[in-house]
Design a protein around this motif. Structure first.
Motif, short mmCIF file in Angstrom:
data_model
loop_
_atom_site.label_atom_id
_atom_site.label_comp_id
_atom_site.label_asym_id
_atom_site.label_seq_id
_atom_site.Cartn_x
_atom_site.Cartn_y
_atom_site.Cartn_z
N GLY A 227 0.85 -1.11 -0.10
CA GLY A 227 0.11 0.03 0.19
C GLY A 227 1.23 1.29 -0.44
O GLY A 227 2.16 1.26 -1.03
N ARG A 228 0.23 2.33 1.12
CA ARG A 228 1.26 3.13 1.50
C ARG A 228 2.78 2.85 1.05
O ARG A 228 3.24 1.86 1.22
CB ARG A 228 1.20 4.56 2.01
N ALA A 229 3.56 3.66 1.14
CA ALA A 229 5.23 3.77 0.70
C ALA A 229 6.06 3.45 2.58
O ALA A 229 5.40 4.47 3.54
CB ALA A 229 5.98 5.48 0.91
N ALA B 252 6.52 4.83 11.39
CA ALA B 252 6.51 3.39 11.94
C ALA B 252 6.49 2.59 11.96
O ALA B 252 4.52 1.98 11.99
CB ALA B 252 7.03 4.67 13.48
N MET B 253 6.94 1.19 12.99
CA MET B 253 5.21 0.01 12.63
C MET B 253 6.27 -0.47 15.02
O MET B 253 7.34 0.22 14.94
CB MET B 253 6.67 -0.86 11.90
N ASN C 216 11.24 3.22 14.44
CA ASN C 216 10.64 4.93 13.24
C ASN C 216 10.49 4.36 12.14
O ASN C 216 11.63 2.76 12.13
CB ASN C 216 11.79 5.58 14.29
N TRP C 217 10.46 5.62 11.46
CA TRP C 217 11.08 5.25 9.72
C TRP C 217 12.08 4.71 8.96
O TRP C 217 11.67 3.44 8.33
CB TRP C 217 10.39 6.41 9.47
N SER D 36 2.16 3.34 11.93
CA SER D 36 1.81 3.99 12.31
C SER D 36 2.26 5.11 11.28
O SER D 36 3.54 5.48 11.02
CB SER D 36 2.86 5.10 13.95
N VAL D 37 1.29 5.50 10.80
CA VAL D 37 1.48 6.72 9.60
C VAL D 37 1.58 8.37 9.98
O VAL D 37 2.52 8.60 9.29
CB VAL D 37 0.41 6.68 8.23
N THR D 38 0.66 8.45 10.95
CA THR D 38 1.23 9.62 11.03
C THR D 38 1.07 10.23 12.74
O THR D 38 1.95 11.64 12.51
CB THR D 38 -0.38 10.21 11.87
#
Length: 118
Positions: free
Chosen positions: A26-28, A33-34, A52-53, A99-101
């Motif tokens: 899906g999105r990049a 973060a995961m 983190n990302w 966690s996108v936001t």
């Protein structure tokens, strides 16, 4: 939208190891973060680890520190949880989340069962 699929769970003896994987689509993937969470029967869901990302910052719960390691491979859109020295109390359904936001975890996988037998 982000789709997350966990794999790698199973039955293992005390002291054994497992590596969980969470494949994202899906999105990049590299933009967010995961985290890994778990829920044992009759207990609330608890956070196990997060990253983190870019993978430069991680956190692990005290209960797993020194035994579990979270990592990610952004080229493969995958986050991992290496679990060593497993204990019966690690038995739970393990979930990965994105966690996108940065404020909460908006997307969740379906979970994978980890059972540690004594």
């Amino acid at each position: 939208q982000v789709q997350l699929v966990e794999s790698g769970g199973g039955l293992v003896q005390v002291g054994g190891s497992l590596r969980l994987s969470c494949a994202a689509s899906g999105r990049a993937f590299s933009n967010y973060a995961m985290g890994w969470f778990r829920q044992a029967p009759g207990k609330e869901r608890e956070a196990v680890a997060r990253i983190n990302w870019i993978g430069s910052s991680t956190w692990h719960a005290d209960s797993v520190k020194g035994r579990f390691t979270i990592s990610r491979d952004n080229a493969k859109n995958t986050v991992y949880l290496q679990m060593n020295s497993l204990k019966p109390e690690d038995t739970a359904v393990y979930y990965c989340a994105a966690s996108v936001t940065g404020k909460t975890y908006e997307y969740w996988g379906q979970g994978t069962q980890v059972t540690v037998s004594s």
